[in-house]
Design an enzyme around this catalytic site. Structure first.
Site, short mmCIF file in Angstrom:
data_model
loop_
_atom_site.label_atom_id
_atom_site.label_comp_id
_atom_site.label_asym_id
_atom_site.label_seq_id
_atom_site.Cartn_x
_atom_site.Cartn_y
_atom_site.Cartn_z
N ASP A 130 0.85 -1.20 0.00
CA ASP A 130 0.00 0.00 0.00
C ASP A 130 0.89 1.25 0.00
O ASP A 130 0.54 2.28 0.57
CB ASP A 130 -0.95 -0.01 1.21
CG ASP A 130 -2.13 0.95 1.08
OD1 ASP A 130 -2.34 1.49 -0.03
OD2 ASP A 130 -2.83 1.17 2.09
N ALA A 186 -2.47 7.20 5.50
CA ALA A 186 -2.66 7.41 4.06
C ALA A 186 -1.59 6.64 3.30
O ALA A 186 -0.64 7.21 2.79
CB ALA A 186 -2.59 8.91 3.74
ZN LIG Z 1 -4.38 1.60 -1.08
#
Ligand SMILES: [Zn+2]
Length: 377
Positions: A267, A302
């Site tokens: 991610d 984030a």
């Molecule tokens: Zn993501």
């Protein structure tokens, strides 16, 4: 052109063996134990593991996939390749349909070139209550027709859609995705246990960063986590960076799903490999301090600054996985999610020569993709 790598500790699905391997025309042709039969290049006892497969990645080296800019995408792929990722999905974030279509079309070229393994739409069909670092004003109700248009823009290279199962139209949109060879992933969702099972029954097969951006595990209200962990059809993504999820919960998920249904993902966002500072994540600003990315103003997490080699090391050291298991959750299982496990995901004769050489501290010493060194050990 044949290359022999000798004096290696080869991490295979059935164990770690002292041995050698040969590579020809981009493929592994032999994996043997003991001394190599002919002259070869010595790896000095270092480990060989399969190239990492990252199915959830937004950026790195200052670049961001959601920008839909090929120059940035090339830079991102190069950064993660140096960290051992030889198969990489480009994850977009919630944006207007126009922007998503343009970005998918631009990145589809790089999929055709073999630089990217596909495009992942994370949003816009996700929950406002669990939107994390996605712009809530751009979220949309799931629409199979709209999705089809976006898939067309990606020319068959959109391979994954993260969607919240509880939204109106979500189940039909999941069916439409699956009918178009797109992997439906459940996440950024406020669904309960039953709604999550309905999403799986409709065809969803992946949990987008399990635990993050979904209701927690509760003993009277099991929620999506229990549904996704228990269902044999589902592979769970975990962000193993020490920030997104407590190691105890990672161990719990790894044990419940087993390495065959656990895929470590980064991610990662633009700050991976680029240091602290202020970055864009799609339309939102993200501040990175101490390697932790949060929405500007101290909001939600984030993305990460993780790379797959660090996730591999943490899998061994923090989660207690064996080397073959760590290779499985960073390579074979995500390759299977993409339907590429016949070609990728293990150091096995017949598979593509995508390899990572790791030293005794599990640091990357070399990376090979399709038989060519990206970093020579
Ligand atoms: Zn993501």
């Amino acid at each position: 052109m044949s290359l022999t790598l000798a004096d290696a500790r080869v991490v295979t699905p059935d164990g770690v063996h002292d041995g050698w391997l040969t590579i020809e025309d981009g493929r592994i042709t032999h994996v043997g134990r003991g001394s190599a039969p002919g002259p070869g290049r010595s790896l000095g006892g270092r480990y060989v593991v399969p190239g990492f497969v990252d199915i959830h990645n937004h950026g790195g080296a200052g670049g961001s996939f959601p920008a839909g800019d090929p120059e940035q995408a090339v830079r991102i792929a190069a950064l993660h390749a140096r960290h051992g990722t030889t198969t990489l999905m480009a994850s977009l974030v919630t944006a207007s349909p126009d922007h998503l279509a343009r970005a998918a079309s631009a990145l589809a070229d790089l999929c055709e070139d073999g630089l990217l393994a596909g495009i992942h739409f994370e949003g816009p069909y996700i929950s406002k209550a669990r939107c994390g670092a996605h712009n809530p004003s751009l979220l949309r109700e799931p629409s199979p027709g709209e999705l089809l248009g976006l898939l067309k823009a990606g020319r068959g290279h959109v391979r994954m859609l993260t969607i919240a199962a509880e939204l109106p139209g979500a189940l039909d949109t999941i069916r439409e995705a699956v009918a178009n060879d797109v992997i439906a992933a459940l996440g950024h969702s406020d669904a309960d246990y039953g709604q999550t099972l309905a999403g799986i029954d409709a065809g969803a097969r992946v949990a987008t960063h399990l635990y993050n951006a979904m209701p927690p595990l509760g003993h009277r209200d099991p929620g999506p986590v229990a549904a996704l962990l228990q269902d044999e059809r589902v592979t769970v993504e975990l962000v193993n960076d020490g920030v997104h999820v407590h190691p105890a919960m990672l161990r719990l998920a790894c044990r419940a799903a087993g390495p065959g249904r656990t895929a470590l993902v980064t991610d990662a966002m633009a700050a991976a490999g680029a240091g602290d500072g202020t970055y864009d994540l799609g339309p939102l600003k993200v501040e990175v301090a101490g390697g932790v990315a949060r929405l500007a103003g101290g909001g939600s997490i984030a993305g990460s600054t993780l790379t797959m080699d660090a996730a591999f090391r943490r899998a061994v050291r923090e989660l207690g996985l064996s080397l073959p298991e760590a290779a499985q959750v960073t390579s074979l299982t995500p390759a299977r999610v993409l339907g590429l496990d016949d070609r990728l995901g293990s150091v096995t004769a017949g598979k593509q020569a995508d390899l990572v050489v790791l030293d005794g501290d599990l640091e990357v010493a070399g990376v090979m993709k399709h038989g060519s060194w990206i970093t020579e050990p």
